[in-house]
Design a protein around this motif. Structure first.
Motif: not given
Length: 340
Positions: A67-84, A86-97
């Protein structure tokens, strides 16, 4: 914005014909993410319009990552925050090759947003639709149904009791499920808000622009956003040059899902103007398609702009949560005439 009423019938038809979207990998709730091909039948395809494909993931079903409807990604690209929605915030880690392509996501943390209470509100209070990180470290989240924009504190995600911003004049007339879905904080501190509106074929959408900390409703100046036919704006993100990228979404029984990424130049971002941007890329089948509603940008190590989009799966088993990354070369942005 939830589209389940329309989505389930047409996705059921598409599923019979081969599925609602092109997926590389089946995925399961236990997996952190699954790589997704841009086009399984054209493995060498690396560009979509002016954008260069830099990887895509399918995020897990369940576990609150939907249900993710908004997104922010850190300047370094290793972390994101989203909102859904249903009124929730979701954070996670990102990795790259090794080539800097988006390769994985995980370490998800899902928490409810603190919702403001008002005796005049009716119906759902927690339909959050976009996410903006402010220069001072705060966060802005617009909500539909009970139309409003809330400001949160929080170092790593929107947290604590929010403060309600003055509502843009006329927003109260927006459709219940078609309020502000696109919100951006410009480099000069101003705030841009764009209404999604109805799926009525009208290209022009209400928009407003205000100082960094609006005190009254009169601080919001009206302007107009012109979308492509049958498309509606669902997210926005500011660019370092003062312009913005806008994400648009279309859905139909015959055509399924489609999305556009549009560049609006800085000189269009003023009261009374019409924002009529230039399409940079369009996602249509056989490329991965779904209900794309979140957009974020950051600068890459070579100075190009990296663009991320995320889809809202409406918590439907027939849809998917995709996180895609593209590279926007600096020479891809061409000047346009404001209000054309």
């Amino acid at each position: 914005m939830r589209l389940r009423t329309l989505v389930i019938p047409f996705c059921a038809l598409l599923a019979v014909a081969g599925g609602c979207a092109a997926v590389a990998g089946n995925g399961s709730p236990a997996e952190s993410s699954v790589p997704v091909a841009l086009d399984r039948d054209r493995p060498d395809l690396s560009e979509v319009g002016a954008l260069r494909f830099r990887g895509a993931l399918r995020l897990p079903d369940g576990a609150g990552v939907g249900g993710l409807s908004g997104l922010w990604v850190s300047d370094s690209g290793d972390r994101f925050v989203a909102v859904s929605d249903l009124g929730k915030s979701v954070t996670g880690r990102l990795s790259y090759d090794a080539q800097g392509r988006l390769a994985g996501a995980g370490q998800y943390d899902v928490r409810p947003l603190v919702i403001d209470k008002d005796p005049d509100y009716r119906g759902r209070l927690n339909d959050s639709e976009d996410l903006v990180r402010l220069p001072d470290g705060g966060w802005l989240v617009p909500f539909e149904r009970n139309h409003r924009i809330l400001r949160y504190d929080g170092a790593d995600r929107p947290e604590g009791a929010p403060r309600k911003l003055p509502t843009p004049p006329g927003l109260e007339k927006a459709p219940s499920n078609g309020g502000v879905e696109a919100l951006a904080a410009l480099p000069d501190g101003r705030i841009l808000a764009i209404e999604e509106g109805d799926d009525d074929g009208v290209r022009e959408r209400h928009a407003w622009i205000a100082p960094a900390n609006p005190k009254t409703r009169g601080d919001w100046q009206p302007l107009t956003y012109r979308a492509a036919p049958r498309f509606r704006p669902t997210a926005a993100a500011a660019l370092p040059d003062g312009g913005v990228l806008v994400l648009e979404r279309r859905v139909s029984l015959l055509g399924g899902w489609a999305a556009r990424i549009v560049h609006v130049p800085a000189d269009s971002l003023r009261g009374g103007a019409t924002m009529d941007g230039v399409e940079l890329a369009r996602l249509e089948p056989p490329l991965p398609t779904d209900n794309f509603e979140g957009l974020a940008v950051r600068l890459g190590p070579d100075g190009d702009t990296l663009v991320y989009i995320v889809s809202d799966d409406n918590r439907s088993p027939l849809q998917r949560t995709y996180l895609m990354m593209f590279q926007l070369p600096a020479n891809a942005l061409k000047p346009t005439v404001a209000g054309r």
